[in-house]
Design a protein around this motif. Structure first.
Motif, PDB file in Angstrom:
ATOM      1  N   HIS A   1      56.853  53.252  43.824  1.00  0.00           N
ATOM      2  CA  HIS A   1      56.816  52.098  42.918  1.00  0.00           C
ATOM      3  C   HIS A   1      58.225  51.692  42.509  1.00  0.00           C
ATOM      4  O   HIS A   1      59.171  52.467  42.646  1.00  0.00           O
ATOM      5  CB  HIS A   1      55.992  52.408  41.653  1.00  0.00           C
ATOM      6  CG  HIS A   1      56.581  53.505  40.797  1.00  0.00           C
ATOM      7  ND1 HIS A   1      56.481  54.839  41.137  1.00  0.00           N
ATOM      8  CD2 HIS A   1      57.274  53.472  39.636  1.00  0.00           C
ATOM      9  CE1 HIS A   1      57.083  55.574  40.217  1.00  0.00           C
ATOM     10  NE2 HIS A   1      57.596  54.776  39.295  1.00  0.00           N
TER      11      HIS A   1
ATOM     12  N   ASP B   1      60.037  50.544  38.971  1.00  0.00           N
ATOM     13  CA  ASP B   1      59.733  50.557  37.535  1.00  0.00           C
ATOM     14  C   ASP B   1      59.752  49.140  36.972  1.00  0.00           C
ATOM     15  O   ASP B   1      60.450  48.258  37.487  1.00  0.00           O
ATOM     16  CB  ASP B   1      60.779  51.387  36.774  1.00  0.00           C
ATOM     17  CG  ASP B   1      60.617  52.880  37.026  1.00  0.00           C
ATOM     18  OD1 ASP B   1      59.565  53.294  37.533  1.00  0.00           O
ATOM     19  OD2 ASP B   1      61.562  53.625  36.701  1.00  0.00           O
TER      20      ASP B   1
ATOM     21  N   HIS C   1      60.768  54.317  44.381  1.00  0.00           N
ATOM     22  CA  HIS C   1      60.795  55.774  44.207  1.00  0.00           C
ATOM     23  C   HIS C   1      59.395  56.348  44.032  1.00  0.00           C
ATOM     24  O   HIS C   1      58.447  55.619  43.724  1.00  0.00           O
ATOM     25  CB  HIS C   1      61.671  56.156  43.015  1.00  0.00           C
ATOM     26  CG  HIS C   1      61.239  55.545  41.705  1.00  0.00           C
ATOM     27  ND1 HIS C   1      61.441  54.220  41.402  1.00  0.00           N
ATOM     28  CD2 HIS C   1      60.611  56.083  40.628  1.00  0.00           C
ATOM     29  CE1 HIS C   1      60.971  53.971  40.193  1.00  0.00           C
ATOM     30  NE2 HIS C   1      60.447  55.080  39.699  1.00  0.00           N
TER      31      HIS C   1
ATOM     32  N   ARG D   1      53.712  70.715  37.463  1.00  0.00           N
ATOM     33  CA  ARG D   1      55.056  70.145  37.294  1.00  0.00           C
ATOM     34  C   ARG D   1      55.100  69.507  35.906  1.00  0.00           C
ATOM     35  O   ARG D   1      54.260  68.665  35.591  1.00  0.00           O
ATOM     36  CB  ARG D   1      55.302  69.093  38.370  1.00  0.00           C
ATOM     37  CG  ARG D   1      56.606  68.311  38.242  1.00  0.00           C
ATOM     38  CD  ARG D   1      56.656  67.261  39.350  1.00  0.00           C
ATOM     39  NE  ARG D   1      57.909  66.539  39.419  1.00  0.00           N
ATOM     40  CZ  ARG D   1      58.155  65.390  38.798  1.00  0.00           C
ATOM     41  NH1 ARG D   1      57.230  64.839  38.017  1.00  0.00           N
ATOM     42  NH2 ARG D   1      59.310  64.792  38.953  1.00  0.00           N
TER      43      ARG D   1
END
Ligand code: AKG
Ligand code: FE2
Length: 290
Positions: A162, A164, A235, A246
């Motif tokens: 995507h 941002d 990214h 995570r």
């Protein structure tokens, strides 16, 4: 429980003297970050937290991980609606599953380890300096559910490719999954504002098809601080594997004082809203059917 460390022991101030802004060491640190941001929109301050700092922050995130709110969506890289006037192969027509679990900010108490970092004197100024933002356009997100959250994700959760929609993201890596989870980005492949629109759809397609040679794969280690300008750099977080979650803390600043999330978005991301979200949106509790 061991005593909670103060910010001065959570942050590795010997290596990253954010509390001594008038020193040459501070200026060096800033110059490095700014040069990296200038070059490709991404800077990492390695080992920003101390080892004990990471341990305490992870323990805190683990204690409240069950309060994370899962949300699922299918999105393209632009977070836009499907447009059937475009060819099927167009990057704006490729949709991917996205799933997050965000632990809302009000689970992190003011005397807990993560807020000791966020509230450490000089921390906000350091971030603003790194990003070179003007003082009158840099404020903490005034949102008790979203100013500092932890994104917790495991195998099967995805943060697909995507761009941002916000100007920058500041994250603090806390714990990696057993495998995967690298931060992958194609630096500056989009040039928002360029005369031709700057979208560079051909390069975006190559990233999505796995044929791009422009992808940088970054392994962040627990305690690393990342500053990322994600409007122009496609990214994702590489797929996660293994039993360990995570955990990444995400902190937000905005350009106007007193901004908070809209009730709709807040409900979607955090599963609930607070009176402040309704008040700022000009709604009363009984206008909003939860
Ligand atoms: O979790 C991460 O490291 C990245 C998250 C991200 O890309 C975002 O919040 O927009
Ligand atoms: Fe992002």
């Amino acid at each position: 429980m061991t005593n909670v460390l103060g910010g001065q022991d959570m942050i590795d101030l010997a290596r990253h003297p954010i509390n001594r802004p008038k020193t040459a060491a501070y200026r060096d640190m800033l110059n490095d970050v700014r040069a990296d941001l200038q070059r490709d929109g991404c800077a990492v301050v390695r080992g920003f937290l101390t080892k004990q700092g990471v341990a305490q922050a992870v323990a805190e995130a683990d204690r409240v991980a069950h309060l994370g709110h899962r949300s699922f969506s299918r999105t393209n890289v632009y977070f836009s609606q499907d447009d059937d006037s475009l060819p099927q192969s167009h990057p704006a027509r490729q949709f991917y599953d996205r799933s997050n679990a965000f632990i809302p900010a009000d689970n992190f108490s003011h005397d807990g380890p993560l807020r000791q970092v966020h509230d450490f004197p000089g921390f906000d100024d350091f971030i603003r300096d790194c990003l070179d933002e003007p003082k009158d356009a840099f404020f903490r997100y005034d949102d008790p559910l979203a100013d500092m959250i932890v994104n917790t994700a495991g195998e099967g959760n995805g943060f697909p490719w995507h761009f941002d929609t916000n100007n920058f993201t500041v994250t603090l890596a806390l714990q990696n999954a057993e495998e995967g989870g690298e931060f992958q980005y194609a630096p500056m492949i989009r040039h928002v504002g360029a005369a031709d629109g700057g979208e560079n759809f051909a390069a975006v397609s190559e990233v999505l098809q796995g044929t791009s040679d422009e992808i940088v794969s970054l392994t962040l280690n627990p305690g690393d601080l990342q500053l990322f300008r994600g409007r122009n750099s496609l990214h994702r977080v590489a797929p996660l594997r293994g039993a360990r979650a995570r955990h990444v803390a995400i902190m937000s600043w905005v350009e106007r004082e007193g901004m908070c999330g809209s009730p709709e978005r807040t409900k979607q991301l955090y599963g609930r809203v607070l009176p402040v979200h309704l008040e700022r949106a000009g709604l009363r509790g009984d206008d909003w059917l939860d």
